[in-house]
Scaffold this motif. Structure first.
Motif, PDB file in Angstrom:
ATOM      1  N   THR A 113       8.023  -0.787 -13.233  1.00 50.36           N
ATOM      2  CA  THR A 113       7.064   0.181 -13.769  1.00 50.36           C
ATOM      3  C   THR A 113       7.516   1.616 -13.525  1.00 50.36           C
ATOM      4  N   CYS A 114       8.743   1.781 -13.036  1.00 51.44           N
ATOM      5  CA  CYS A 114       9.228   3.103 -12.642  1.00 51.44           C
ATOM      6  C   CYS A 114      10.186   3.680 -13.687  1.00 51.44           C
ATOM      7  N   ARG A 115      10.432   4.974 -13.575  1.00 53.80           N
ATOM      8  CA  ARG A 115      11.522   5.591 -14.335  1.00 53.80           C
ATOM      9  C   ARG A 115      12.835   5.146 -13.702  1.00 53.80           C
ATOM     10  N   GLY A 159       0.791  -1.228   0.000  1.00 53.28           N
ATOM     11  CA  GLY A 159       0.000   0.000   0.000  1.00 53.28           C
ATOM     12  C   GLY A 159       0.818   1.269   0.000  1.00 53.28           C
ATOM     13  N   ILE A 160       2.143   1.166   0.158  1.00 54.58           N
ATOM     14  CA  ILE A 160       2.997   2.356   0.127  1.00 54.58           C
ATOM     15  C   ILE A 160       3.557   2.519  -1.278  1.00 54.58           C
ATOM     16  N   GLU A 161       3.369   3.686  -1.856  1.00 52.28           N
ATOM     17  CA  GLU A 161       4.016   4.000  -3.132  1.00 52.28           C
ATOM     18  C   GLU A 161       5.184   4.921  -2.825  1.00 52.28           C
ATOM     19  N   TYR A 162       6.390   4.469  -3.156  1.00 49.65           N
ATOM     20  CA  TYR A 162       7.596   5.237  -2.855  1.00 49.65           C
ATOM     21  C   TYR A 162       7.879   6.240  -3.968  1.00 49.65           C
ATOM     22  N   ASP A 163       8.297   7.425  -3.575  1.00 49.95           N
ATOM     23  CA  ASP A 163       8.721   8.409  -4.564  1.00 49.95           C
ATOM     24  C   ASP A 163      10.011   7.939  -5.228  1.00 49.95           C
ATOM     25  N   ILE A 164      10.896   7.337  -4.410  1.00 55.71           N
ATOM     26  CA  ILE A 164      12.158   6.801  -4.919  1.00 55.71           C
ATOM     27  C   ILE A 164      12.385   5.422  -4.309  1.00 55.71           C
ATOM     28  N   GLY A 165      12.756   4.471  -5.162  1.00 61.31           N
ATOM     29  CA  GLY A 165      13.209   3.169  -4.697  1.00 61.31           C
ATOM     30  C   GLY A 165      14.662   2.991  -5.110  1.00 61.31           C
ATOM     31  N   ALA A 210      13.528 -12.102  -6.493  1.00 63.22           N
ATOM     32  CA  ALA A 210      12.207 -11.738  -7.008  1.00 63.22           C
ATOM     33  C   ALA A 210      11.470 -10.795  -6.056  1.00 63.22           C
ATOM     34  N   TRP A 211      11.583 -11.056  -4.754  1.00 61.59           N
ATOM     35  CA  TRP A 211      10.911 -10.171  -3.803  1.00 61.59           C
ATOM     36  C   TRP A 211      11.588  -8.812  -3.740  1.00 61.59           C
ATOM     37  N   LYS A 212      12.905  -8.767  -3.861  1.00 64.97           N
ATOM     38  CA  LYS A 212      13.577  -7.473  -3.914  1.00 64.97           C
ATOM     39  C   LYS A 212      13.063  -6.642  -5.092  1.00 64.97           C
ATOM     40  N   SER A 213      12.827  -7.311  -6.200  1.00 63.57           N
ATOM     41  CA  SER A 213      12.428  -6.593  -7.419  1.00 63.57           C
ATOM     42  C   SER A 213      11.055  -5.935  -7.303  1.00 63.57           C
ATOM     43  N   VAL A 214      10.240  -6.391  -6.368  1.00 63.59           N
ATOM     44  CA  VAL A 214       8.886  -5.852  -6.223  1.00 63.59           C
ATOM     45  C   VAL A 214       8.900  -4.353  -5.937  1.00 63.59           C
ATOM     46  N   LEU A 215       9.932  -3.890  -5.240  1.00 62.26           N
ATOM     47  CA  LEU A 215      10.001  -2.460  -4.915  1.00 62.26           C
ATOM     48  C   LEU A 215       9.920  -1.594  -6.168  1.00 62.26           C
ATOM     49  N   PHE A 216      10.422  -2.109  -7.295  1.00 64.14           N
ATOM     50  CA  PHE A 216      10.489  -1.294  -8.506  1.00 64.14           C
ATOM     51  C   PHE A 216       9.212  -1.378  -9.331  1.00 64.14           C
ATOM     52  N   ARG A 217       8.200  -1.969  -8.725  1.00 67.82           N
ATOM     53  CA  ARG A 217       6.832  -1.873  -9.229  1.00 67.82           C
ATOM     54  C   ARG A 217       5.979  -1.059  -8.260  1.00 67.82           C
ATOM     55  N   ARG A 218       6.641  -0.494  -7.247  1.00 67.70           N
ATOM     56  CA  ARG A 218       5.928   0.287  -6.231  1.00 67.70           C
ATOM     57  C   ARG A 218       6.597   1.635  -5.978  1.00 67.70           C
ATOM     58  N   CYS A 219       7.371   2.103  -6.945  1.00 67.73           N
ATOM     59  CA  CYS A 219       8.006   3.409  -6.783  1.00 67.73           C
ATOM     60  C   CYS A 219       7.886   4.191  -8.086  1.00 67.73           C
ATOM     61  N   ARG A 220       8.019   5.506  -7.983  1.00 68.93           N
ATOM     62  CA  ARG A 220       7.930   6.356  -9.164  1.00 68.93           C
ATOM     63  C   ARG A 220       9.259   6.399  -9.914  1.00 68.93           C
ATOM     64  N   VAL A 221      10.360   6.495  -9.148  1.00 68.14           N
ATOM     65  CA  VAL A 221      11.694   6.521  -9.735  1.00 68.14           C
ATOM     66  C   VAL A 221      12.523   5.432  -9.076  1.00 68.14           C
TER      67      VAL A 221
END
Length: 493
Positions: free
Chosen positions: A249-251, A191-197, A220-231
């Motif tokens: 899904t991030c820049r 539920g948290i969307e990070y501005d930066i991961g 694989a679990w580490k990679s999840v962060l980069f589907r939950r951040c903007r950059v």
């Protein structure tokens, strides 16, 4: 807030009771239930919260959240069934505490090594730029005027959301937190969307019962962060980066030293050393092509990588360059290559390195300072993978001139078995490396100070920031910095 309002955040179905019940807290430990708390039955490795629902009800729980019906509960007690309890706990907490993460700039850091240091570097830069910053990770949770230890690098979701609410209410406009693979796997940050991961690096760790089944799952679990951040800010030099960015899904913004990157450090690193100081100076070039000088009070090439991640984050946030340089220069991290002031002709540093990769990085960095001898004091924790012990022994025997092998949070496992595994690893690393075995860690520290020579670097690794020692069923006060300083003062008296 009443239960009906809370449930709008979940897929919960009311099985019995009144949905208008008032809820003032969330709880997943039946022993901590107070009247008005909603008890969520979390599954665990050894216990299942469903088995403690009746105890929670007797303690005055406002309701029960479960994944399956539970017999024997009072008919008037609200009971809600959800598909995933851990996910529901996060969703309920976000709603109960009014989405605190949305009130701050959220920066999440994942990887095997460097998370804590990188988090502190970013926090120092943000502070230098005038922000009020909260920190969450291995060293605990803190913000100006508040500090508290944590049981987990990434707290359970309800605890995390409560801390974020307190942080935002205290006036913090930014939160920098370590995001562990288990935190992602166990829905603690759902539920948290990070501005930066940020991704630091990846090597095998946390693989075993109750953690991850394999390195592939860990990654694989580490990679999840980069589907939950903007950059997403990632290490261009790490061989696992491509896999980490699978389905991102991030820049993406990159940093590195060996491969082309948006933020790139030069190959020349100047080592800085005094008896109670180890650091490096380097230059880095950003997307605009401008080269800037930086200095950090932390040794080694791996510290440059951590600093680059912080520099890249500052660039994404458009922080002033002067604040970046000041923050990096002034940053200090408890228990991370932390020099101990001793007024001695040798250097003692504390570090949390507790696996092979971390030990290898640290000792390689320290050896570059060309000490008279590189001495390492270390042990390995009980109740953890034996592979970690073999690896620690191997790395320390291969890279140190002298090893002092001792205890480190045995957790009830026979210390003799742990030490035997370390010796096996040492024989693999270098059977000729001299060592002593001193089971009592305090006595091992005393031995290190008694036998240190001028120009030595003594690395005391494994515990870092920790202030306790788990020996069997006991948890003993054990602050290595204080122990070392007190003994040295006694020697000089």
């Amino acid at each position: 807030m009443n239960l009906c309002e809370l449930l709008q955040a979940t897929d919960g179905v009311l099985l019995q009771g009144d949905a208008r019940a008032e809820v003032n807290a969330l709880c997943y430990d039946s022993r901590a239930v107070q009247p008005g708390a909603l008890f969520v039955c979390l599954p665990g490795l050894h216990t299942d919260g469903h088995d403690y629902a009746a105890r929670a009800a007797a303690a005055g729980a406002a309701g029960i959240v479960c994944e399956r019906p539970i017999a024997g509960l009072p008919e008037s007690l609200p009971v809600v069934q959800v598909t995933h309890n851990r996910r529901a706990l996060a969703q309920l907490a976000i709603r109960l505490y009014s989405e605190p993460a949305k009130e701050m700039t959220m920066i999440g850091i994942t990887g095997t090594k460097g998370k804590t240091t990188t988090a502190h570097l970013i926090a120092a830069v943000l502070t230098a730029a005038g922000h009020k910053v909260g920190l969450i990770g291995t060293n605990g949770v803190s913000w100006p005027g508040f500090r508290q230890p944590l049981d987990h690098t990434t707290p359970e979701s309800s605890d995390l959301q409560q801390l974020l609410r307190r942080m935002a209410d205290a006036g913090c406009d930014a939160c920098v937190m370590e995001v562990s693979s288990l935190g992602l796997k166990m829905d603690r940050v759902t539920g948290i969307e990070y501005d930066i991961g940020i991704f630091t690096n990846l090597s095998p760790d946390h693989i075993g019962p109750g953690e991850h089944a394999s390195f592939a799952e860990y990654r694989a679990w580490k990679s999840v962060l980069f589907r939950r951040c903007r950059v997403g800010i990632v290490n261009a030099d790490d061989p696992q980066t491509e896999a980490i960015l699978t389905q991102h899904t991030c820049r993406v913004v990159t940093y590195g030293m060996d491969h082309p990157a948006d933020w790139q450090a030069g190959q020349k690193i100047t080592l800085l050393r005094q008896s109670d100081f180890l650091g490096v100076a380097f230059t880095a070039t950003g997307p605009g092509g401008t080269e800037q000088p930086y200095q950090i009070a932390m040794p080694g090439r791996f510290s440059v990588y951590n600093a680059l991640a912080a520099i890249a984050a500052a660039g994404v946030l458009h922080l002033p360059e002067a604040a970046v340089q000041t923050g990096l220069r002034q940053a200090a991290v408890q228990g991370r290559v932390e020099p101990v002031p001793l007024d001695a002709p040798f250097t003692v540093v504390l570090d949390y390195a507790h696996n092979e990769a971390a030990a290898e990085n640290l000792l390689t960095a320290l050896r570059a300072y060309q000490p008279t001898r590189l001495v390492v004091v270390f042990g390995c924790g009980g109740g953890r993978s034996r592979v970690r012990r073999f690896g620690m022994g191997e790395a320390c025997a291969r890279l140190a001139d002298f090893c002092i092998v001792t205890e480190d949070n045995s957790r009830g496992e026979p210390l003799a078995d742990i030490l035997a595994d370390i010796r096996t690893g040492m024989r693999r690393g270098n059977p000729d490396t001299p060592f002593v075995e001193i089971p009592d860690r305090r006595q091992a520290l005393y031995y290190a100070l008694d036998h240190a020579r001028p120009g030595d670097i003594v690395a005391v690794i494994g515990k870092g920031h920790e202030t306790t020692l788990q020996r069997g069923e006991e948890t003993l006060p054990f602050c290595e910095r204080e122990i070392l300083q007190a003994y040295m003062k006694q020697k000089k008296a």
